[in-house]
Design a protein around this motif. Structure first.
Motif, mmCIF file in Angstrom:
data_model
loop_
_atom_site.group_PDB
_atom_site.id
_atom_site.type_symbol
_atom_site.label_atom_id
_atom_site.label_comp_id
_atom_site.label_asym_id
_atom_site.label_seq_id
_atom_site.Cartn_x
_atom_site.Cartn_y
_atom_site.Cartn_z
ATOM 1 N N LEU A 190 0.776 -1.772 -0.016
ATOM 2 C CA LEU A 190 -0.245 0.049 -0.092
ATOM 3 C C LEU A 190 0.926 1.402 -0.238
ATOM 4 O O LEU A 190 2.675 1.182 0.526
ATOM 5 C CB LEU A 190 -1.196 0.122 1.361
ATOM 6 C CG LEU A 190 -2.125 -1.079 1.123
ATOM 7 C CD1 LEU A 190 -3.144 -1.598 2.680
ATOM 8 C CD2 LEU A 190 -2.673 -1.025 0.290
ATOM 9 N N THR A 191 0.153 2.625 -0.538
ATOM 10 C CA THR A 191 0.943 3.935 -0.336
ATOM 11 C C THR A 191 0.013 4.579 0.244
ATOM 12 O O THR A 191 -1.541 4.331 0.174
ATOM 13 C CB THR A 191 1.361 3.817 -1.807
ATOM 14 O OG1 THR A 191 -0.117 4.633 -2.778
ATOM 15 C CG2 THR A 191 2.807 3.459 -2.380
ATOM 16 N N PRO A 192 0.018 6.442 0.724
ATOM 17 C CA PRO A 192 -1.467 6.579 0.528
ATOM 18 C C PRO A 192 -2.456 6.562 0.074
ATOM 19 O O PRO A 192 -3.402 6.930 0.081
ATOM 20 C CB PRO A 192 -0.600 7.533 1.511
ATOM 21 C CG PRO A 192 0.732 7.594 1.758
ATOM 22 C CD PRO A 192 1.448 5.880 1.056
ATOM 23 N N GLY A 193 -1.594 7.446 -1.736
ATOM 24 C CA GLY A 193 -2.321 7.600 -2.521
ATOM 25 C C GLY A 193 -2.970 5.810 -2.999
ATOM 26 O O GLY A 193 -4.661 6.563 -3.455
ATOM 27 N N THR A 194 -2.972 5.073 -2.466
ATOM 28 C CA THR A 194 -4.065 4.286 -3.488
ATOM 29 C C THR A 194 -5.075 3.778 -2.200
ATOM 30 O O THR A 194 -5.798 3.212 -2.878
ATOM 31 C CB THR A 194 -2.363 2.348 -2.855
ATOM 32 O OG1 THR A 194 -1.795 2.814 -3.517
ATOM 33 C CG2 THR A 194 -4.001 1.365 -3.385
ATOM 34 N N VAL A 195 -4.414 4.449 -1.214
ATOM 35 C CA VAL A 195 -5.208 4.035 0.104
ATOM 36 C C VAL A 195 -6.579 4.859 -0.049
ATOM 37 O O VAL A 195 -8.112 4.992 -0.173
ATOM 38 C CB VAL A 195 -4.980 4.443 1.930
ATOM 39 C CG1 VAL A 195 -6.463 4.004 2.400
ATOM 40 C CG2 VAL A 195 -4.003 2.590 1.483
ATOM 41 N N LEU A 196 -5.891 6.480 -0.590
ATOM 42 C CA LEU A 196 -6.799 7.546 -0.720
ATOM 43 C C LEU A 196 -7.623 7.159 -2.177
ATOM 44 O O LEU A 196 -8.836 7.905 -2.310
ATOM 45 C CB LEU A 196 -6.636 8.585 -0.823
ATOM 46 C CG LEU A 196 -5.498 9.198 0.719
ATOM 47 C CD1 LEU A 196 -4.895 10.484 0.703
ATOM 48 C CD2 LEU A 196 -6.717 9.867 1.304
ATOM 49 N N GLU A 197 -7.330 6.640 -2.762
ATOM 50 C CA GLU A 197 -7.986 6.833 -3.654
ATOM 51 C C GLU A 197 -8.690 5.961 -4.430
ATOM 52 O O GLU A 197 -10.095 5.875 -4.206
ATOM 53 C CB GLU A 197 -6.330 5.932 -5.373
ATOM 54 C CG GLU A 197 -7.967 5.566 -6.787
ATOM 55 C CD GLU A 197 -6.223 5.636 -7.777
ATOM 56 O OE1 GLU A 197 -7.158 4.548 -8.289
ATOM 57 O OE2 GLU A 197 -5.263 5.860 -8.010
ATOM 58 N N ALA A 198 -8.372 4.391 -3.546
ATOM 59 C CA ALA A 198 -9.909 3.217 -3.101
ATOM 60 C C ALA A 198 -10.954 3.624 -2.432
ATOM 61 O O ALA A 198 -11.723 4.318 -2.622
ATOM 62 C CB ALA A 198 -8.934 1.665 -2.663
ATOM 63 N N LEU A 199 -10.384 4.574 -0.968
ATOM 64 C CA LEU A 199 -11.588 5.049 -0.859
ATOM 65 C C LEU A 199 -12.454 6.422 -0.865
ATOM 66 O O LEU A 199 -13.500 6.734 -0.904
ATOM 67 C CB LEU A 199 -10.785 5.950 0.683
ATOM 68 C CG LEU A 199 -10.533 5.184 1.604
ATOM 69 C CD1 LEU A 199 -9.552 5.885 2.729
ATOM 70 C CD2 LEU A 199 -12.034 4.489 2.789
ATOM 71 N N LYS A 200 -11.875 7.403 -2.307
ATOM 72 C CA LYS A 200 -12.801 8.565 -2.500
ATOM 73 C C LYS A 200 -13.339 7.789 -3.966
ATOM 74 O O LYS A 200 -14.460 8.532 -4.934
ATOM 75 C CB LYS A 200 -11.668 9.601 -3.749
ATOM 76 C CG LYS A 200 -10.845 9.956 -1.959
ATOM 77 C CD LYS A 200 -9.722 11.338 -2.814
ATOM 78 C CE LYS A 200 -9.323 11.727 -1.594
ATOM 79 N NZ LYS A 200 -7.964 12.704 -2.233
ATOM 80 N N LYS A 201 -13.048 6.431 -4.427
ATOM 81 C CA LYS A 201 -14.293 5.795 -5.699
ATOM 82 C C LYS A 201 -15.779 5.919 -5.661
ATOM 83 O O LYS A 201 -15.553 5.236 -4.345
ATOM 84 C CB LYS A 201 -13.976 4.162 -5.908
ATOM 85 C CG LYS A 201 -12.321 4.068 -7.144
ATOM 86 C CD LYS A 201 -11.906 2.699 -7.212
ATOM 87 C CE LYS A 201 -10.817 2.415 -7.892
ATOM 88 N NZ LYS A 201 -10.018 1.134 -7.615
ATOM 89 N N GLY A 202 -16.218 6.182 -6.209
ATOM 90 C CA GLY A 202 -17.513 5.544 -6.597
ATOM 91 C C GLY A 202 -18.348 5.207 -5.368
ATOM 92 O O GLY A 202 -19.334 5.799 -4.868
#
Length: 110
Positions: free
Chosen positions: A98-110
């Motif tokens: 994981l990276t912070p970006g991976t987690v944030l991108e997943a949380l912000k999806k639809g």
């Protein structure tokens, strides 16, 4: 907060976003993920602002309930991270590294 199937069910029933971290102290990748992701001010701020609940499923002692939950997703090892979004029938499964970006991108999806 500690993970349990009941905690996930309760939080989902309340309409909360739930992040589940299946981890173990002896897992080097788990510890790196934790340091990178939960050491990130951006991630912590996003979790707080969006009232995301983080649950830790600590598999250090091979808890049989966690083993059963991992098997339900065809997994036999950690790290394993899930995000339950409100109203979703299935969780988002995150990659092992994981990276912070991976987690944030997943949380912000639809």
């Amino acid at each position: 907060e500690p993970w349990s199937p009941e905690a996930v069910a309760k939080l989902r029933a309340e309409g909360r976003t739930v992040y589940v971290d299946f981890t173990a102290r002896w897992c080097a990748t788990c510890q790196t993920n934790k340091k990178l992701v939960f050491g990130s001010d951006e991630v912590l701020t996003y979790f707080a602002a969006n009232k995301i609940v983080a649950l830790r499923a600590d598999w250090t002692t091979k808890d049989p309930r966690i083993t059963t939950e991992l098997a339900a997703y065809q997994r036999s090892a950690v790290p394993f991270n899930l995000i339950w979004k409100p109203g979703a029938d299935t969780p988002l499964v995150l990659p092992e590294i994981l990276t912070p970006g991976t987690v944030l991108e997943a949380l912000k999806k639809g």
